[in-house]
Design a protein around this motif. Structure first.
Motif, PDB file in Angstrom:
ATOM      1  N   THR A  41       0.831  -1.217   0.000  1.00  0.00           N
ATOM      2  CA  THR A  41       0.000   0.000   0.000  1.00  0.00           C
ATOM      3  C   THR A  41       0.856   1.254   0.000  1.00  0.00           C
ATOM      4  O   THR A  41       0.548   2.231  -0.696  1.00  0.00           O
ATOM      5  CB  THR A  41      -0.962   0.017   1.199  1.00  0.00           C
ATOM      6  N   PHE A  42       1.965   1.259   0.770  1.00  0.00           N
ATOM      7  CA  PHE A  42       2.849   2.425   0.785  1.00  0.00           C
ATOM      8  C   PHE A  42       3.518   2.624  -0.573  1.00  0.00           C
ATOM      9  O   PHE A  42       3.639   3.750  -1.059  1.00  0.00           O
ATOM     10  CB  PHE A  42       3.898   2.271   1.888  1.00  0.00           C
ATOM     11  N   LYS A  43       3.975   1.536  -1.177  1.00  0.00           N
ATOM     12  CA  LYS A  43       4.605   1.654  -2.493  1.00  0.00           C
ATOM     13  C   LYS A  43       3.639   2.280  -3.498  1.00  0.00           C
ATOM     14  O   LYS A  43       4.018   3.172  -4.277  1.00  0.00           O
ATOM     15  CB  LYS A  43       5.075   0.288  -2.994  1.00  0.00           C
ATOM     16  N   ALA A  44       2.378   1.832  -3.461  1.00  0.00           N
ATOM     17  CA  ALA A  44       1.380   2.371  -4.387  1.00  0.00           C
ATOM     18  C   ALA A  44       1.142   3.858  -4.131  1.00  0.00           C
ATOM     19  O   ALA A  44       1.142   4.677  -5.066  1.00  0.00           O
ATOM     20  CB  ALA A  44       0.078   1.591  -4.249  1.00  0.00           C
ATOM     21  N   MET A  45       0.960   4.233  -2.856  1.00  0.00           N
ATOM     22  CA  MET A  45       0.656   5.636  -2.539  1.00  0.00           C
ATOM     23  C   MET A  45       1.827   6.565  -2.846  1.00  0.00           C
ATOM     24  O   MET A  45       1.637   7.680  -3.352  1.00  0.00           O
ATOM     25  CB  MET A  45       0.248   5.759  -1.062  1.00  0.00           C
ATOM     26  N   PHE A  46       3.041   6.107  -2.557  1.00  0.00           N
ATOM     27  CA  PHE A  46       4.188   7.003  -2.750  1.00  0.00           C
ATOM     28  C   PHE A  46       4.695   6.980  -4.191  1.00  0.00           C
ATOM     29  O   PHE A  46       5.272   7.967  -4.646  1.00  0.00           O
ATOM     30  CB  PHE A  46       5.270   6.684  -1.725  1.00  0.00           C
ATOM     31  N   ASP A  47       4.456   5.897  -4.915  1.00  0.00           N
ATOM     32  CA  ASP A  47       4.698   5.941  -6.357  1.00  0.00           C
ATOM     33  C   ASP A  47       3.766   6.959  -7.009  1.00  0.00           C
ATOM     34  O   ASP A  47       4.181   7.732  -7.886  1.00  0.00           O
ATOM     35  CB  ASP A  47       4.467   4.565  -6.982  1.00  0.00           C
ATOM     36  N   ALA A  48       2.508   6.949  -6.580  1.00  0.00           N
ATOM     37  CA  ALA A  48       1.544   7.906  -7.126  1.00  0.00           C
ATOM     38  C   ALA A  48       1.918   9.342  -6.746  1.00  0.00           C
ATOM     39  O   ALA A  48       1.739  10.271  -7.550  1.00  0.00           O
ATOM     40  CB  ALA A  48       0.137   7.577  -6.622  1.00  0.00           C
ATOM     41  N   LEU A  49       2.456   9.528  -5.525  1.00  0.00           N
ATOM     42  CA  LEU A  49       2.886  10.862  -5.109  1.00  0.00           C
ATOM     43  C   LEU A  49       4.067  11.334  -5.953  1.00  0.00           C
ATOM     44  O   LEU A  49       4.106  12.499  -6.400  1.00  0.00           O
ATOM     45  CB  LEU A  49       3.266  10.833  -3.623  1.00  0.00           C
ATOM     46  N   ARG A  50       5.017  10.461  -6.190  1.00  0.00           N
ATOM     47  CA  ARG A  50       6.161  10.794  -7.050  1.00  0.00           C
ATOM     48  C   ARG A  50       5.690  11.170  -8.449  1.00  0.00           C
ATOM     49  O   ARG A  50       6.132  12.180  -9.024  1.00  0.00           O
ATOM     50  CB  ARG A  50       7.097   9.592  -7.112  1.00  0.00           C
ATOM     51  N   ASP A  51       4.760  10.409  -8.997  1.00  0.00           N
ATOM     52  CA  ASP A  51       4.261  10.686 -10.340  1.00  0.00           C
ATOM     53  C   ASP A  51       3.442  11.977 -10.378  1.00  0.00           C
ATOM     54  O   ASP A  51       3.434  12.675 -11.396  1.00  0.00           O
ATOM     55  CB  ASP A  51       3.411   9.507 -10.833  1.00  0.00           C
ATOM     56  N   TYR A  52       2.759  12.282  -9.292  1.00  0.00           N
ATOM     57  CA  TYR A  52       1.997  13.544  -9.225  1.00  0.00           C
ATOM     58  C   TYR A  52       2.944  14.735  -9.345  1.00  0.00           C
ATOM     59  O   TYR A  52       2.705  15.669 -10.121  1.00  0.00           O
ATOM     60  CB  TYR A  52       1.216  13.613  -7.910  1.00  0.00           C
ATOM     61  N   PHE A  53       4.033  14.710  -8.575  1.00  0.00           N
ATOM     62  CA  PHE A  53       4.958  15.850  -8.594  1.00  0.00           C
ATOM     63  C   PHE A  53       5.793  15.886  -9.872  1.00  0.00           C
ATOM     64  O   PHE A  53       6.385  16.918 -10.189  1.00  0.00           O
ATOM     65  CB  PHE A  53       5.853  15.826  -7.353  1.00  0.00           C
ATOM     66  N   ALA A  54       5.828  14.799 -10.602  1.00  0.00           N
ATOM     67  CA  ALA A  54       6.494  14.832 -11.906  1.00  0.00           C
ATOM     68  C   ALA A  54       5.679  15.638 -12.911  1.00  0.00           C
ATOM     69  O   ALA A  54       6.226  16.140 -13.897  1.00  0.00           O
ATOM     70  CB  ALA A  54       6.695  13.412 -12.425  1.00  0.00           C
ATOM     71  N   LYS A  55       4.379  15.817 -12.636  1.00  0.00           N
ATOM     72  CA  LYS A  55       3.504  16.526 -13.570  1.00  0.00           C
ATOM     73  C   LYS A  55       3.037  17.878 -13.046  1.00  0.00           C
ATOM     74  O   LYS A  55       2.492  18.676 -13.798  1.00  0.00           O
ATOM     75  CB  LYS A  55       2.271  15.678 -13.889  1.00  0.00           C
ATOM     76  N   HIS A  56       3.207  18.144 -11.742  1.00  0.00           N
ATOM     77  CA  HIS A  56       2.682  19.370 -11.155  1.00  0.00           C
ATOM     78  C   HIS A  56       3.797  20.176 -10.507  1.00  0.00           C
ATOM     79  O   HIS A  56       4.830  19.632 -10.114  1.00  0.00           O
ATOM     80  CB  HIS A  56       1.613  19.047 -10.104  1.00  0.00           C
ATOM     81  N   GLU A  57       3.546  21.465 -10.357  1.00  0.00           N
ATOM     82  CA  GLU A  57       4.509  22.328  -9.687  1.00  0.00           C
ATOM     83  C   GLU A  57       4.637  21.918  -8.228  1.00  0.00           C
ATOM     84  O   GLU A  57       3.681  21.465  -7.600  1.00  0.00           O
ATOM     85  CB  GLU A  57       4.061  23.790  -9.780  1.00  0.00           C
ATOM     86  N   ARG A  58       5.822  22.134  -7.696  1.00  0.00           N
ATOM     87  CA  ARG A  58       6.077  21.790  -6.300  1.00  0.00           C
ATOM     88  C   ARG A  58       5.224  22.656  -5.381  1.00  0.00           C
ATOM     89  O   ARG A  58       5.003  23.831  -5.613  1.00  0.00           O
ATOM     90  CB  ARG A  58       7.563  21.985  -5.975  1.00  0.00           C
ATOM     91  N   LYS A  59       4.694  22.076  -4.324  1.00  0.00           N
ATOM     92  CA  LYS A  59       3.928  22.812  -3.314  1.00  0.00           C
ATOM     93  C   LYS A  59       4.390  22.383  -1.922  1.00  0.00           C
ATOM     94  O   LYS A  59       5.022  21.333  -1.751  1.00  0.00           O
ATOM     95  CB  LYS A  59       2.429  22.531  -3.460  1.00  0.00           C
ATOM     96  N   GLU A  60       4.098  23.222  -0.943  1.00  0.00           N
ATOM     97  CA  GLU A  60       4.448  22.891   0.436  1.00  0.00           C
ATOM     98  C   GLU A  60       3.515  21.791   0.942  1.00  0.00           C
ATOM     99  O   GLU A  60       2.296  21.908   0.875  1.00  0.00           O
ATOM    100  CB  GLU A  60       4.325  24.132   1.324  1.00  0.00           C
ATOM    101  N   LEU A  61       4.104  20.722   1.445  1.00  0.00           N
ATOM    102  CA  LEU A  61       3.328  19.583   1.922  1.00  0.00           C
ATOM    103  C   LEU A  61       4.088  18.903   3.043  1.00  0.00           C
ATOM    104  O   LEU A  61       5.328  18.839   3.018  1.00  0.00           O
ATOM    105  CB  LEU A  61       3.089  18.588   0.773  1.00  0.00           C
ATOM    106  N   TYR A  62       3.349  18.411   4.022  1.00  0.00           N
ATOM    107  CA  TYR A  62       3.931  17.647   5.131  1.00  0.00           C
ATOM    108  C   TYR A  62       3.208  16.311   5.180  1.00  0.00           C
ATOM    109  O   TYR A  62       1.972  16.260   5.120  1.00  0.00           O
ATOM    110  CB  TYR A  62       3.752  18.401   6.447  1.00  0.00           C
ATOM    111  N   VAL A  63       3.950  15.225   5.287  1.00  0.00           N
ATOM    112  CA  VAL A  63       3.369  13.882   5.305  1.00  0.00           C
ATOM    113  C   VAL A  63       3.460  13.303   6.710  1.00  0.00           C
ATOM    114  O   VAL A  63       4.544  13.291   7.317  1.00  0.00           O
ATOM    115  CB  VAL A  63       4.066  12.952   4.296  1.00  0.00           C
ATOM    116  N   VAL A  64       2.326  12.830   7.231  1.00  0.00           N
ATOM    117  CA  VAL A  64       2.262  12.163   8.527  1.00  0.00           C
ATOM    118  C   VAL A  64       1.687  10.767   8.290  1.00  0.00           C
ATOM    119  O   VAL A  64       0.625  10.623   7.684  1.00  0.00           O
ATOM    120  CB  VAL A  64       1.369  12.927   9.524  1.00  0.00           C
ATOM    121  N   ALA A  65       2.396   9.730   8.767  1.00  0.00           N
ATOM    122  CA  ALA A  65       1.933   8.358   8.582  1.00  0.00           C
ATOM    123  C   ALA A  65       1.983   7.614   9.904  1.00  0.00           C
ATOM    124  O   ALA A  65       2.999   7.630  10.598  1.00  0.00           O
ATOM    125  CB  ALA A  65       2.778   7.628   7.537  1.00  0.00           C
TER     126      ALA A  65
END
Length: 409
Positions: free
Chosen positions: A335-359
């Motif tokens: 589940t983590f691999k899926a979510m963080f792969d998707a996060l990596r791919d999101y930022f490959a297409k979008h401008e960087r924004k301020e974000l904090y991750v809590v897990a």
């Protein structure tokens, strides 16, 4: 999918042989209402909301009447009544006329799956008729049992003993509560709640009567088809986001979502009903969505869910929260691999924004999952905080709230 009330809850409980009041639908005739009224001298009138809307009693939408004139007046007032629920307005579509059950005691009972042990839990209180959250801990008993043996009489007897329940209540509850496990197990439910069960005196004995029903149904489980419920009860006002995510529902893994606040600043992936309840309550209007992605979803499903969530909500969010109990069968690495792969791919297409991750998570391959997430987050230069299975879920969620406040959410 949620079901509430006795319009369909009554017929569902009858399948298990659980006693219920007589219920008439919106199209009941004057003579039928009068005949039902003669049984007890009173009727209970409730609006029907599709999609499993709760909190009707607290909103003053449950009426007790003692004449046909009052019953018809309540029907006119409640038939299309508006109700605020989960930060949205919902409109009723009809009413039920329900037999009034006099009682000396009211009982609360719930069956659900623990997000920590993955065993079926039950919650029992002899102070029913109120929100369970309003009761002190010593008035509630929680227990669990093995699904291979099911809910047995002795589970109920032991729980009632802890509550110091009057002896005359025990026989009726021991006779009927185990039937709810059969209903839960045989028809694809993920949660069943009766509140209240009213203890009616019949002669010298008490009888348990289920007077309100709430259920969570996995409509992708083939067992649910046995209920033969009409499609109309699953209608609800869904957003484009909810429709898109719910199209990914499969029997393996849940993907239940609801938009809480379109202006929220914390976006949460919640794994399990306990995490959903705790996070939704504490985050309140800070959260964009309420969700339950438990049930060991495969990589492809979790990746697509995460991709959709990020596209809709990440731009406005300060905090990305991943929260759940200690899983037994959910592979945390997958589940983590899926979510963080998707996060990596999101930022490959979008401008960087301020974000904090809590897990905050626990379960199989947790360290491997954290390590994978750490590598991606550090490569993206996103700050983060991880909590293991020994951390308090409440404290993790509150940490996310504090971070959101600090970031100006």
């Amino acid at each position: 999918m949620r079901i509430t009330g006795m319009r369909y809850g009554g017929s569902i409980l009858k399948l298990a042989g659980f006693p219920v009041p007589e219920v008439l639908n919106s199209d009941a005739t004057y003579e039928e209402i009068e005949k039902l009224l003669e049984k007890r001298g009173k009727l209970v009138i409730k609006p029907i909301f599709y999609g499993g809307v709760g909190k009707k009693g607290k909103a003053g939408l449950v009426k007790i009447v003692s004449s046909v004139h009052e019953a018809m007046d309540a029907k006119r007032n409640l038939y299309f009544v508006e109700h605020s629920f989960h930060n949205e307005k919902v409109v009723a579509n009809g009413v039920t006329f329900e037999e009034f059950i006099p009682s000396e005691f009211e009982v609360y009972f719930n069956l659900n799956v623990s997000t920590i042990t993955r065993r079926v839990n039950f919650v029992l209180s002899i102070d029913g008729g109120v929100d369970i959250e309003d009761l002190p801990p010593d008035r509630i008993v929680e227990g669990s049992f093995d699904i291979l043996t099911g809910l047995k009489n002795y589970h109920i007897i032991d729980a009632l003993a802890k509550l110091n329940a009057p002896q005359e209540m025990v026989s009726a509850l021991v006779r009927h509560l185990p039937k709810l496990w059969e209903l839960y197990n045989d028809y694809g439910f993920t949660m069943i709640e009766l509140n209240p069960i009213r203890m009616e005196r019949v002669g010298k004995r008490l009888n348990a009567v289920g007077c309100d029903f709430k259920g969570m149904l996995d409509i992708d489980n083939p067992l649910a088809d046995r209920l033969d419920l009409p499609a109309e009860i699953f209608e609800t006002n869904l957003s484009e986001f909810e429709i898109e995510v719910n199209q990914l529902r499969t029997y393996q893994g849940q993907s239940d979502v609801a938009v809480i606040n379109p202006e929220g600043t914390i976006t949460s992936f919640m794994f399990g009903g306990g995490a959903n309840s705790a996070a939704t309550e504490i985050l309140s209007e800070k959260t964009t969505i309420s969700s339950d992605f438990g049930g060991n979803p495969p990589y492809e499903k979790m990746y697509h869910i995460a991709r959709i969530v990020y596209e809709y909500w990440l731009e406005q969010s300060n905090v990305l929260l991943i929260i759940g109990g200690k899983a037994n069968n959910t592979d945390i690495f997958v589940t983590f691999k899926a979510m963080f792969d998707a996060l990596r791919d999101y930022f490959a297409k979008h401008e960087r924004k301020e974000l904090y991750v809590v897990a905050g998570r626990g379960g199989p391959n947790l360290i491997q999952g954290f390590a994978y997430a750490k590598n991606i987050l550090e490569s993206l230069e996103i700050p983060y905080k991880f909590f293991g299975y020994d951390s308090s879920m409440i404290e993790v969620i509150q940490y996310a709230v504090n971070v959101d406040d600090w970031m100006g959410g």
